[in-house]
Scaffold this motif. Structure first.
Motif, PDB file in Angstrom:
ATOM      1  N   ASN A  96     -37.259 -14.713  -8.915  1.00 56.99           N
ATOM      2  CA  ASN A  96     -37.492 -15.506  -7.722  1.00 56.99           C
ATOM      3  C   ASN A  96     -36.481 -15.079  -6.663  1.00 56.99           C
ATOM      4  O   ASN A  96     -35.281 -15.226  -6.849  1.00 56.99           O
ATOM      5  CB  ASN A  96     -37.333 -16.998  -8.055  1.00 56.99           C
ATOM      6  CG  ASN A  96     -37.608 -17.901  -6.869  1.00 56.99           C
ATOM      7  OD1 ASN A  96     -37.406 -17.538  -5.722  1.00 56.99           O
ATOM      8  ND2 ASN A  96     -38.047 -19.109  -7.162  1.00 56.99           N
ATOM      9  N   ASP A  97     -36.982 -14.540  -5.560  1.00 57.10           N
ATOM     10  CA  ASP A  97     -36.115 -14.110  -4.462  1.00 57.10           C
ATOM     11  C   ASP A  97     -36.366 -15.024  -3.271  1.00 57.10           C
ATOM     12  O   ASP A  97     -37.272 -14.798  -2.483  1.00 57.10           O
ATOM     13  CB  ASP A  97     -36.401 -12.653  -4.108  1.00 57.10           C
ATOM     14  CG  ASP A  97     -35.482 -12.134  -3.013  1.00 57.10           C
ATOM     15  OD1 ASP A  97     -34.298 -12.523  -2.985  1.00 57.10           O
ATOM     16  OD2 ASP A  97     -35.955 -11.342  -2.176  1.00 57.10           O
ATOM     17  N   HIS A  98     -35.561 -16.080  -3.175  1.00 56.14           N
ATOM     18  CA  HIS A  98     -35.678 -17.056  -2.075  1.00 56.14           C
ATOM     19  C   HIS A  98     -37.095 -17.622  -1.963  1.00 56.14           C
ATOM     20  O   HIS A  98     -37.674 -17.678  -0.880  1.00 56.14           O
ATOM     21  CB  HIS A  98     -35.234 -16.432  -0.752  1.00 56.14           C
ATOM     22  CG  HIS A  98     -33.839 -15.889  -0.794  1.00 56.14           C
ATOM     23  ND1 HIS A  98     -32.714 -16.695  -0.828  1.00 56.14           N
ATOM     24  CD2 HIS A  98     -33.375 -14.617  -0.840  1.00 56.14           C
ATOM     25  CE1 HIS A  98     -31.629 -15.945  -0.866  1.00 56.14           C
ATOM     26  NE2 HIS A  98     -32.003 -14.687  -0.891  1.00 56.14           N
ATOM     27  N   GLY A  99     -37.642 -18.038  -3.101  1.00 54.35           N
ATOM     28  CA  GLY A  99     -38.955 -18.678  -3.109  1.00 54.35           C
ATOM     29  C   GLY A  99     -40.131 -17.739  -3.266  1.00 54.35           C
ATOM     30  O   GLY A  99     -41.271 -18.184  -3.430  1.00 54.35           O
ATOM     31  N   ARG A 100     -39.884 -16.447  -3.254  1.00 52.80           N
ATOM     32  CA  ARG A 100     -40.961 -15.465  -3.415  1.00 52.80           C
ATOM     33  C   ARG A 100     -40.761 -14.725  -4.730  1.00 52.80           C
ATOM     34  O   ARG A 100     -39.659 -14.275  -5.031  1.00 52.80           O
ATOM     35  CB  ARG A 100     -40.911 -14.478  -2.252  1.00 52.80           C
ATOM     36  CG  ARG A 100     -41.833 -13.279  -2.419  1.00 52.80           C
ATOM     37  CD  ARG A 100     -41.577 -12.257  -1.317  1.00 52.80           C
ATOM     38  NE  ARG A 100     -42.666 -12.225  -0.372  1.00 52.80           N
ATOM     39  CZ  ARG A 100     -42.660 -11.547   0.764  1.00 52.80           C
ATOM     40  NH1 ARG A 100     -41.590 -10.853   1.117  1.00 52.80           N
ATOM     41  NH2 ARG A 100     -43.690 -11.560   1.564  1.00 52.80           N
ATOM     42  N   THR A 101     -41.828 -14.603  -5.508  1.00 46.43           N
ATOM     43  CA  THR A 101     -41.736 -13.864  -6.766  1.00 46.43           C
ATOM     44  C   THR A 101     -41.831 -12.374  -6.474  1.00 46.43           C
ATOM     45  O   THR A 101     -42.788 -11.913  -5.840  1.00 46.43           O
ATOM     46  CB  THR A 101     -42.857 -14.272  -7.739  1.00 46.43           C
ATOM     47  OG1 THR A 101     -42.788 -15.682  -7.972  1.00 46.43           O
ATOM     48  CG2 THR A 101     -42.716 -13.550  -9.066  1.00 46.43           C
ATOM     49  N   ILE A 102     -40.822 -11.635  -6.935  1.00 48.97           N
ATOM     50  CA  ILE A 102     -40.811 -10.193  -6.727  1.00 48.97           C
ATOM     51  C   ILE A 102     -40.638  -9.487  -8.074  1.00 48.97           C
ATOM     52  O   ILE A 102     -40.230 -10.103  -9.057  1.00 48.97           O
ATOM     53  CB  ILE A 102     -39.681  -9.738  -5.769  1.00 48.97           C
ATOM     54  CG1 ILE A 102     -38.302  -9.975  -6.417  1.00 48.97           C
ATOM     55  CG2 ILE A 102     -39.805 -10.415  -4.419  1.00 48.97           C
ATOM     56  CD1 ILE A 102     -37.166  -9.251  -5.717  1.00 48.97           C
ATOM     57  N   ILE A 103     -40.970  -8.218  -8.077  1.00 53.14           N
ATOM     58  CA  ILE A 103     -40.660  -7.346  -9.213  1.00 53.14           C
ATOM     59  C   ILE A 103     -39.725  -6.277  -8.678  1.00 53.14           C
ATOM     60  O   ILE A 103     -40.111  -5.473  -7.825  1.00 53.14           O
ATOM     61  CB  ILE A 103     -41.920  -6.717  -9.826  1.00 53.14           C
ATOM     62  CG1 ILE A 103     -42.883  -7.819 -10.293  1.00 53.14           C
ATOM     63  CG2 ILE A 103     -41.546  -5.804 -10.998  1.00 53.14           C
ATOM     64  CD1 ILE A 103     -44.214  -7.315 -10.805  1.00 53.14           C
ATOM     65  N   GLN A 104     -38.491  -6.323  -9.145  1.00 51.31           N
ATOM     66  CA  GLN A 104     -37.499  -5.343  -8.711  1.00 51.31           C
ATOM     67  C   GLN A 104     -37.478  -4.189  -9.707  1.00 51.31           C
ATOM     68  O   GLN A 104     -37.305  -4.405 -10.901  1.00 51.31           O
ATOM     69  CB  GLN A 104     -36.119  -5.988  -8.617  1.00 51.31           C
ATOM     70  CG  GLN A 104     -35.066  -5.062  -8.038  1.00 51.31           C
ATOM     71  CD  GLN A 104     -33.728  -5.751  -7.896  1.00 51.31           C
ATOM     72  OE1 GLN A 104     -32.988  -5.841  -8.867  1.00 51.31           O
ATOM     73  NE2 GLN A 104     -33.435  -6.270  -6.705  1.00 51.31           N
ATOM     74  N   VAL A 105     -37.667  -2.984  -9.208  1.00 50.41           N
ATOM     75  CA  VAL A 105     -37.713  -1.783 -10.045  1.00 50.41           C
ATOM     76  C   VAL A 105     -36.475  -0.944  -9.753  1.00 50.41           C
ATOM     77  O   VAL A 105     -36.191  -0.635  -8.594  1.00 50.41           O
ATOM     78  CB  VAL A 105     -38.989  -0.954  -9.761  1.00 50.41           C
ATOM     79  CG1 VAL A 105     -39.051   0.260 -10.687  1.00 50.41           C
ATOM     80  CG2 VAL A 105     -40.238  -1.816  -9.923  1.00 50.41           C
TER      81      VAL A 105
END
Length: 199
Positions: free
Chosen positions: A165-174
């Motif tokens: 969770n990046d400030h309320g947004r779901t991200i996929i960090q690669v």
């Protein structure tokens, strides 16, 4: 009286007769071998995965390298601790892929490391934590799609990916290793759009 021509003809006939059983033993079964246990088995060439420019001793995560799906690893972790997901990471640890699942509930953060080949729990621990950002997994893309998008921006070798969770947004960090540097690429977990490249 037997002439020299008769002897040659008889020799040719004998050779032809001896060759027939050998021909019967060969043919369509040339690719079949017999195992020590006595069972025959066809020899089939092994099929590998070509990772192109990203190929190395530690390949990018794919179905062959990582047979355990991340949702199965998450289910294993929640069997150990009834909590909500904070992050799901797949990382290469000394040549083997492992999941690191973080869960949160009732002021406790739980972390489980799970073997991505067998699905077995390697280790787990818990710590007191006042608050954590829960990650929303509804409608997200598969991490393999995020990895492909990230490699489209930064060619190299993927060492890990992480759903968070990046400030309320779901991200996929690669995280990608390239020429000795590590580059982090953030991908929107819903759309697959590359959001940021941190070189």
């Amino acid at each position: 009286m037997v002439t020299r021509r008769d002897r040659i003809a008889a020799g040719i006939a004998a050779l032809a007769a001896a060759a027939l059983p050998l021909a019967a033993c060969s043919g369509d079964d040339a690719g079949t071998s017999v195992s020590p246990g006595g069972q025959s088995s066809s020899e089939t060439p092994s099929v590998g995965v070509d990772h192109g420019a990203a190929s190395s001793a530690t390949p990018n995560p794919d179905q062959a390298a990582v047979p355990v799906h991340w949702r199965d690893a998450l289910a294993t972790a929640t069997d150990e601790f009834d909590g909500k997901p904070v992050s799901i990471k797949l990382k290469n640890e000394r040549g083997t892929w492992q999941y690191k699942i973080e869960l949160f509930a009732r002021g406790t953060e739980f972390e489980a490391r799970i073997d991505a080949s067998s699905g077995k729990v390697i280790s787990s621990k818990s710590d007191d934590e006042s608050d954590e950002r829960i990650v929303d997994l509804d409608g997200i893309i598969e991490p393999s799609r995020a990895v492909a998008a990230a490699l489209g921006e930064v060619p190299g070798r993927v060492s890990e990916w992480k759903i968070e969770n990046d400030h309320g947004r779901t991200i996929i960090q690669v995280e990608i290793e390239t020429s000795g540097d590590e580059v982090e690429v953030d991908v929107d977990a819903t759309t697959g759009e590359v959001l940021d490249v941190d070189r």
